[in-house]
Structure formats: structure tokens, C-alpha cells
Design an enzyme around this catalytic site. Structure first.
Site, PDB file in Angstrom:
ATOM      1  N   MET A  46       0.828  -1.208   0.000  1.00  0.00           N
ATOM      2  CA  MET A  46       0.000   0.000   0.000  1.00  0.00           C
ATOM      3  C   MET A  46       0.864   1.262   0.000  1.00  0.00           C
ATOM      4  O   MET A  46       1.919   1.296   0.614  1.00  0.00           O
ATOM      5  CB  MET A  46      -0.940  -0.024   1.195  1.00  0.00           C
ATOM      6  N   GLY A  87       2.702  -9.373   5.751  1.00  0.00           N
ATOM      7  CA  GLY A  87       3.265  -8.607   6.857  1.00  0.00           C
ATOM      8  C   GLY A  87       3.101  -7.127   6.578  1.00  0.00           C
ATOM      9  O   GLY A  87       2.991  -6.712   5.427  1.00  0.00           O
ATOM     10  N   GLY A  88       3.065  -6.324   7.626  1.00  0.00           N
ATOM     11  CA  GLY A  88       2.918  -4.883   7.463  1.00  0.00           C
ATOM     12  C   GLY A  88       1.731  -4.552   6.573  1.00  0.00           C
ATOM     13  O   GLY A  88       0.614  -4.992   6.825  1.00  0.00           O
ATOM     14  N   ASP A  89       1.977  -3.807   5.514  1.00  0.00           N
ATOM     15  CA  ASP A  89       0.911  -3.435   4.580  1.00  0.00           C
ATOM     16  C   ASP A  89       1.086  -4.154   3.248  1.00  0.00           C
ATOM     17  O   ASP A  89       0.686  -3.651   2.204  1.00  0.00           O
ATOM     18  CB  ASP A  89       0.877  -1.924   4.384  1.00  0.00           C
ATOM     19  N   GLU A  90       1.665  -5.345   3.304  1.00  0.00           N
ATOM     20  CA  GLU A  90       1.935  -6.129   2.098  1.00  0.00           C
ATOM     21  C   GLU A  90       0.986  -7.324   2.014  1.00  0.00           C
ATOM     22  O   GLU A  90       0.893  -8.117   2.947  1.00  0.00           O
ATOM     23  CB  GLU A  90       3.387  -6.608   2.124  1.00  0.00           C
TER      24      GLU A  90
END
Length: 169
Positions: A46, A87-90
Site C-alpha cells: 500500500m 506482513g505490514g501493509d503487504e
């Protein structure tokens, strides 16, 4: 059972996590070899998510990630597609019986899904994503190779500007 669930499922979005996605991708590549059919993955990261976390806080960011997962599930996925949060925004999407070129309409659906802002707690967030696309057997025969090549394409898309997608080349 709980330990097994935590090992393979993202606790925030209830989507498969990176390890489960790698497992699913390995199985899809094996089927691809047996049936002589391709499979493709789309990796998306994102745009401006760190800024959202910095300004509105991590709790808001977590709720935004859950909303993104729901929107992708509802508006992008086909019946046999696999959506995972790496993970994270992935996020990653696995497409069965699909080569990189046939993944193009899925990338377009993702872009359309991100055209509409998400509103949470009276805050409207305008989203975008960089998307990288790679497929087996054209871009690799191993799960980690395919993920790596989709990541290279994703970073090229992010460098090209907001809301772009690129095929691995």
C-alpha cells in the site's frame, strides 16, 4: 490447534500469513508442473501506509488493514484465488491456472477497489498500491524465486508512481 492457527494465519486479518502463502504457492507450482498450466502471484504494497500510522495511530492502521483485506476479498478474488497478508501493509494473491498476462484484469480490479477511499472514525483515507506480478513457469519454478521476482516488480511499480503495477521482466 491455536498454536497451529497462529503459525499459519495472520491474527489481524484472519488471512493466511506468509508461511501459509508460501505453502499454497509451492502446491500450486507443483500442480502447474503436473497439469502444464501456469499460476501467477500479485504482490501489493500500500502507498502512504506509514504516513497513516504516523498521523492516525497504529490502532487505526490495523483497522484500515482489516478493511483493505475485506475489500480485496469482496471485490477482487475469484473462487479459487488465495489472498494472504505477508506482513505490514503487504498482501499477496495467488491465481490458479493463470499466467502473468491473464493476471492483468485482477490488477485492474485491485486498482478499482483502491479508487474509492475508506472511511473509518470520520477519517477518509485515499489508498493506492504498487503491484508486482510474476508467474510460474515463466518467471520461476520455486516459491521463493517467484515471490522475490514479484517483489522486484512491485518495487518497480512503486517507483513508477502511485497506483501502478508491473510484470516481472
Amino acid at each position: 490447534g491455536e498454536i497451529r492457527r497462529l503459525a499459519y494465519q495472520d491474527s489481524l486479518t484472519d488471512l493466511p500469513n506468509r508461511e501459509q502463502f508460501r505453502h499454497d504457492l509451492r502446491q500450486s507450482i507443483a500442480r502447474s508442473r503436473e497439469d502444464n498450466t501456469p499460476c501467477a502471484i500479485l504482490l501489493l504494497d500500500m502507498d502512504r501506509f506509514k504516513h497513516v500510522n504516523d498521523v492516525l495511530g497504529h490502532r487505526f492502521g490495523d483497522r484500515l488493514l482489516r478493511s483493505v483485506a475485506e475489500r480485496l476479498r469482496a471485490e477482487v478474488l475469484g473462487e479459487r484465488d488465495v489472498l494472504a497478508r505477508l506482513g505490514g501493509d503487504e498482501f499477496a494473491i495467488l491465481l490458479q491456472d493463470t499466467d502473468a498476462k491473464k493476471a492483468y484484469p485482477v490488477a485492474q480490479r485491485i486498482m478499482r477497489a483502491f479508487e474509492r477511499p475508506i472511511t473509518l472514525d470520520d477519517h477518509t483515507v485515499d489508498l493506492g498500491a504498487g503491484i508486482g506480478i510474476a508467474s510460474a513457469p515463466d518467471h520461476g519454478q520455486e516459491a521463493d524465486t517467484l515471490l522475490s521476482r514479484a517483489e522486484v516488480a512491485m518495487y518497480a511499480a512503486k517507483q513508477a508512481g502511485r497506483g501502478q503495477y508491473r510484470f516481472f521482466d
